[in-house]
Write a protein that holds these residues in place. Structure first.
Motif, PDB file in Angstrom:
ATOM      1  N   SER A  90       0.836  -1.208   0.000  1.00  0.00           N
ATOM      2  CA  SER A  90       0.000   0.000   0.000  1.00  0.00           C
ATOM      3  C   SER A  90       0.866   1.252   0.000  1.00  0.00           C
ATOM      4  O   SER A  90       0.573   2.224  -0.704  1.00  0.00           O
ATOM      5  CB  SER A  90      -0.942  -0.003   1.206  1.00  0.00           C
ATOM      6  OG  SER A  90      -1.891  -1.033   1.095  1.00  0.00           O
ATOM      7  N   GLN A  91       1.947   1.247   0.778  1.00  0.00           N
ATOM      8  CA  GLN A  91       2.871   2.382   0.762  1.00  0.00           C
ATOM      9  C   GLN A  91       3.430   2.604  -0.635  1.00  0.00           C
ATOM     10  O   GLN A  91       3.467   3.743  -1.135  1.00  0.00           O
ATOM     11  CB  GLN A  91       4.027   2.128   1.727  1.00  0.00           C
ATOM     12  CG  GLN A  91       3.673   2.199   3.192  1.00  0.00           C
ATOM     13  CD  GLN A  91       4.888   1.915   4.064  1.00  0.00           C
ATOM     14  OE1 GLN A  91       6.029   2.096   3.649  1.00  0.00           O
ATOM     15  NE2 GLN A  91       4.649   1.454   5.279  1.00  0.00           N
ATOM     16  N   ALA A  92       3.851   1.522  -1.277  1.00  0.00           N
ATOM     17  CA  ALA A  92       4.436   1.627  -2.619  1.00  0.00           C
ATOM     18  C   ALA A  92       3.415   2.175  -3.614  1.00  0.00           C
ATOM     19  O   ALA A  92       3.752   3.001  -4.478  1.00  0.00           O
ATOM     20  CB  ALA A  92       4.948   0.261  -3.069  1.00  0.00           C
ATOM     21  N   VAL A  93       2.181   1.733  -3.503  1.00  0.00           N
ATOM     22  CA  VAL A  93       1.125   2.221  -4.405  1.00  0.00           C
ATOM     23  C   VAL A  93       0.912   3.718  -4.204  1.00  0.00           C
ATOM     24  O   VAL A  93       0.767   4.480  -5.169  1.00  0.00           O
ATOM     25  CB  VAL A  93      -0.189   1.445  -4.161  1.00  0.00           C
ATOM     26  CG1 VAL A  93      -1.364   2.130  -4.873  1.00  0.00           C
ATOM     27  CG2 VAL A  93      -0.052   0.008  -4.647  1.00  0.00           C
ATOM     28  N   ILE A  94       0.905   4.160  -2.958  1.00  0.00           N
ATOM     29  CA  ILE A  94       0.665   5.585  -2.681  1.00  0.00           C
ATOM     30  C   ILE A  94       1.802   6.441  -3.234  1.00  0.00           C
ATOM     31  O   ILE A  94       1.567   7.486  -3.846  1.00  0.00           O
ATOM     32  CB  ILE A  94       0.476   5.811  -1.176  1.00  0.00           C
ATOM     33  CG1 ILE A  94      -0.829   5.149  -0.724  1.00  0.00           C
ATOM     34  CG2 ILE A  94       0.434   7.309  -0.859  1.00  0.00           C
ATOM     35  CD1 ILE A  94      -0.986   5.049   0.788  1.00  0.00           C
ATOM     36  N   TYR A  95       3.051   6.011  -3.044  1.00  0.00           N
ATOM     37  CA  TYR A  95       4.174   6.773  -3.619  1.00  0.00           C
ATOM     38  C   TYR A  95       4.076   6.816  -5.146  1.00  0.00           C
ATOM     39  O   TYR A  95       4.363   7.844  -5.771  1.00  0.00           O
ATOM     40  CB  TYR A  95       5.509   6.175  -3.185  1.00  0.00           C
ATOM     41  CG  TYR A  95       5.892   6.513  -1.761  1.00  0.00           C
ATOM     42  CD1 TYR A  95       6.026   7.837  -1.353  1.00  0.00           C
ATOM     43  CD2 TYR A  95       6.120   5.509  -0.815  1.00  0.00           C
ATOM     44  CE1 TYR A  95       6.371   8.154  -0.047  1.00  0.00           C
ATOM     45  CE2 TYR A  95       6.468   5.809   0.490  1.00  0.00           C
ATOM     46  CZ  TYR A  95       6.588   7.138   0.871  1.00  0.00           C
ATOM     47  OH  TYR A  95       6.922   7.449   2.165  1.00  0.00           O
ATOM     48  N   ARG A  96       3.656   5.703  -5.745  1.00  0.00           N
ATOM     49  CA  ARG A  96       3.473   5.695  -7.198  1.00  0.00           C
ATOM     50  C   ARG A  96       2.384   6.675  -7.611  1.00  0.00           C
ATOM     51  O   ARG A  96       2.524   7.414  -8.588  1.00  0.00           O
ATOM     52  CB  ARG A  96       3.108   4.298  -7.680  1.00  0.00           C
ATOM     53  CG  ARG A  96       3.023   4.180  -9.196  1.00  0.00           C
ATOM     54  CD  ARG A  96       2.076   3.082  -9.631  1.00  0.00           C
ATOM     55  NE  ARG A  96       0.708   3.388  -9.240  1.00  0.00           N
ATOM     56  CZ  ARG A  96      -0.318   2.585  -9.417  1.00  0.00           C
ATOM     57  NH1 ARG A  96      -0.160   1.392  -9.938  1.00  0.00           N
ATOM     58  NH2 ARG A  96      -1.516   2.943  -9.042  1.00  0.00           N
ATOM     59  N   VAL A  97       1.291   6.720  -6.856  1.00  0.00           N
ATOM     60  CA  VAL A  97       0.195   7.650  -7.146  1.00  0.00           C
ATOM     61  C   VAL A  97       0.684   9.095  -7.047  1.00  0.00           C
ATOM     62  O   VAL A  97       0.384   9.927  -7.918  1.00  0.00           O
ATOM     63  CB  VAL A  97      -0.980   7.406  -6.172  1.00  0.00           C
ATOM     64  CG1 VAL A  97      -1.969   8.570  -6.193  1.00  0.00           C
ATOM     65  CG2 VAL A  97      -1.697   6.116  -6.529  1.00  0.00           C
ATOM     66  N   GLN A  98       1.435   9.395  -5.999  1.00  0.00           N
ATOM     67  CA  GLN A  98       1.959  10.757  -5.854  1.00  0.00           C
ATOM     68  C   GLN A  98       2.888  11.114  -7.020  1.00  0.00           C
ATOM     69  O   GLN A  98       2.861  12.235  -7.536  1.00  0.00           O
ATOM     70  CB  GLN A  98       2.701  10.887  -4.525  1.00  0.00           C
ATOM     71  CG  GLN A  98       1.784  10.833  -3.323  1.00  0.00           C
ATOM     72  CD  GLN A  98       2.531  11.075  -2.027  1.00  0.00           C
ATOM     73  OE1 GLN A  98       3.376  10.261  -1.626  1.00  0.00           O
ATOM     74  NE2 GLN A  98       2.247  12.176  -1.367  1.00  0.00           N
ATOM     75  N   ALA A  99       3.673  10.141  -7.437  1.00  0.00           N
ATOM     76  CA  ALA A  99       4.554  10.365  -8.584  1.00  0.00           C
ATOM     77  C   ALA A  99       3.742  10.636  -9.848  1.00  0.00           C
ATOM     78  O   ALA A  99       4.077  11.532 -10.643  1.00  0.00           O
ATOM     79  CB  ALA A  99       5.459   9.150  -8.792  1.00  0.00           C
ATOM     80  N   GLN A 100       2.675   9.893 -10.047  1.00  0.00           N
ATOM     81  CA  GLN A 100       1.842  10.090 -11.228  1.00  0.00           C
ATOM     82  C   GLN A 100       1.193  11.472 -11.235  1.00  0.00           C
ATOM     83  O   GLN A 100       1.017  12.075 -12.300  1.00  0.00           O
ATOM     84  CB  GLN A 100       0.771   9.002 -11.298  1.00  0.00           C
ATOM     85  CG  GLN A 100       1.328   7.633 -11.659  1.00  0.00           C
ATOM     86  CD  GLN A 100       0.277   6.530 -11.562  1.00  0.00           C
ATOM     87  OE1 GLN A 100      -0.560   6.537 -10.674  1.00  0.00           O
ATOM     88  NE2 GLN A 100       0.341   5.577 -12.482  1.00  0.00           N
ATOM     89  N   LEU A 101       0.834  11.948 -10.052  1.00  0.00           N
ATOM     90  CA  LEU A 101       0.271  13.305  -9.972  1.00  0.00           C
ATOM     91  C   LEU A 101       1.293  14.342 -10.441  1.00  0.00           C
ATOM     92  O   LEU A 101       0.961  15.270 -11.172  1.00  0.00           O
ATOM     93  CB  LEU A 101      -0.176  13.594  -8.535  1.00  0.00           C
ATOM     94  CG  LEU A 101      -1.398  12.808  -8.043  1.00  0.00           C
ATOM     95  CD1 LEU A 101      -1.555  12.951  -6.528  1.00  0.00           C
ATOM     96  CD2 LEU A 101      -2.666  13.272  -8.759  1.00  0.00           C
ATOM     97  N   TYR A 102       2.540  14.172 -10.010  1.00  0.00           N
ATOM     98  CA  TYR A 102       3.590  15.085 -10.479  1.00  0.00           C
ATOM     99  C   TYR A 102       3.809  14.931 -11.984  1.00  0.00           C
ATOM    100  O   TYR A 102       4.011  15.921 -12.707  1.00  0.00           O
ATOM    101  CB  TYR A 102       4.901  14.820  -9.734  1.00  0.00           C
ATOM    102  CG  TYR A 102       4.955  15.429  -8.355  1.00  0.00           C
ATOM    103  CD1 TYR A 102       4.725  16.791  -8.165  1.00  0.00           C
ATOM    104  CD2 TYR A 102       5.261  14.653  -7.244  1.00  0.00           C
ATOM    105  CE1 TYR A 102       4.785  17.358  -6.906  1.00  0.00           C
ATOM    106  CE2 TYR A 102       5.321  15.215  -5.969  1.00  0.00           C
ATOM    107  CZ  TYR A 102       5.073  16.563  -5.814  1.00  0.00           C
ATOM    108  OH  TYR A 102       5.125  17.125  -4.564  1.00  0.00           O
TER     109      TYR A 102
END
Length: 321
Positions: free
Chosen positions: A247-259
């Motif tokens: 779940s942590q990894a997914v959230i960091y990926r999501v934040q990266a996609q937003l950028y």
């Protein structure tokens, strides 16, 4: 305390253990019965059900074969066989077994549900709708059947009809998350983003551990270009998921996609790498990093990412772009 001698009573007790999540007790009592009478059919049938629930497929297959041989007209055995085949992605064979189960008992609710879900999984929405409506004829307020009907209608593009069903499900069972979540997704499809956010937020509040609801809200905020709010929400979710690595990894990926959507590739790259650092076997960030390298003309670095992906999943056929 002495065990009752009557096998039918013991079978009821074993089922009670099973339905109370005391699987080991249930199996121990079943095995005791089968030691007493090896061919006792109700105990063998219950054991097949318990083993299927535990995904003990190697043990359950010979048992199912012997049950079918002894009772070829058992609609329950054909249903269990369908479950086994579906779990092994043998969809056509699974459907044949379930159809046979329904031929033997047209009012068997679980078989209708399984068949309709298989049709949904292969996007045969018209067939899923038929099965759902048959089940609704049997049980007009059946929540799952009405949900499948809504899903099938969404797949067929009949969004207004699906919306009415989902609204009815929310009224029928306001404590359940699923209808709120599906209504949020439907409103996204209609580009009604404020309504989508309202329903998705309701689903999230009922279960904030649900990554599905979290991801849907982030997608809505991104569609509205409310990137700062999406980032703040993501940071809050990191605290909620705690030590759950994936779940942590997914959230960091999501934040990266937003950028990445904001063309801030440096910040995106740092967070994609953070996602990989947290969970090196999570393949999605490697694709995203490769895509950024390709956009920058760094094809060799992109190829290296894909080589890593193939080590994680040798059967991957997903393109980089």
């Amino acid at each position: 305390e002495a065990e009752p001698d009557n096998l039918s009573i013991k079978t009821l007790i074993a089922r009670f253990y099973f339905e109370s999540q005391e699987v080991e007790k249930s199996l121990a009592l079943i095995d005791q019965m089968l030691k007493q009478r090896p061919g006792y059919y109700p105990a063998r049938l219950l054991k097949a059900e318990v083993l299927l629930s535990q995904k003990a497929f190697k043990e359950v297959l010979p048992l199912l074969e012997s049950l079918e041989k002894d009772e070829p007209s058992s609609f329950v055995v054909h249903y269990f066989k369908g479950l086994y085949l579906a779990a092994h992605n043998k969809t056509e064979s699974a459907k044949s077994s379930i159809v046979r189960s329904l031929e033997l008992n047209p009012r068997f609710v679980k078989a209708h549900l399984l068949l309709s879900n298989l049709f949904l999984s292969e996007k045969s929405y018209d067939l899923a709708l038929v099965q759902a409506e048959k089940l609704i004829d049997i049980s007009p307020k059946h929540y799952s059947a009405r949900m499948i009907r809504a899903e099938a209608l969404i797949g067929l593009g009949k969004l207004n009809q699906a919306e009415k069903i989902l609204a009815g499900l929310i009224n029928q069972a306001p404590e359940k998350v699923t209808a709120y979540f599906r209504m949020g997704r439907l409103q996204m499809m209609k580009k009604q983003f404020d309504k989508a956010y309202e329903y998705s937020q309701a689903a999230y509040e009922k279960s904030n551990q649900s990554m599905k609801s979290f991801l849907q809200i982030v997608n809505i905020l991104a569609a509205k270009k409310e990137y700062d709010q999406a980032q703040t929400f993501s940071q809050q979710q990191l605290a909620i998921v705690g030590s759950d690595i994936r779940s942590q990894a997914v959230i960091y990926r999501v934040q990266a996609q937003l950028y990445e959507r904001q063309k801030k590739n440096d910040q995106a790259m740092a967070l994609f790498k953070k996602s990989i650092e947290i969970d090196p076997k999570f393949a999605d960030p490697y694709y995203s990093i490769a895509r950024i390298y390709i956009e920058n003309g760094e094809t060799q670095k992109a190829a290296e990412q894909y080589e890593t992906i193939l080590k994680i999943n040798p059967k991957s056929s997903r393109p980089l772009m």
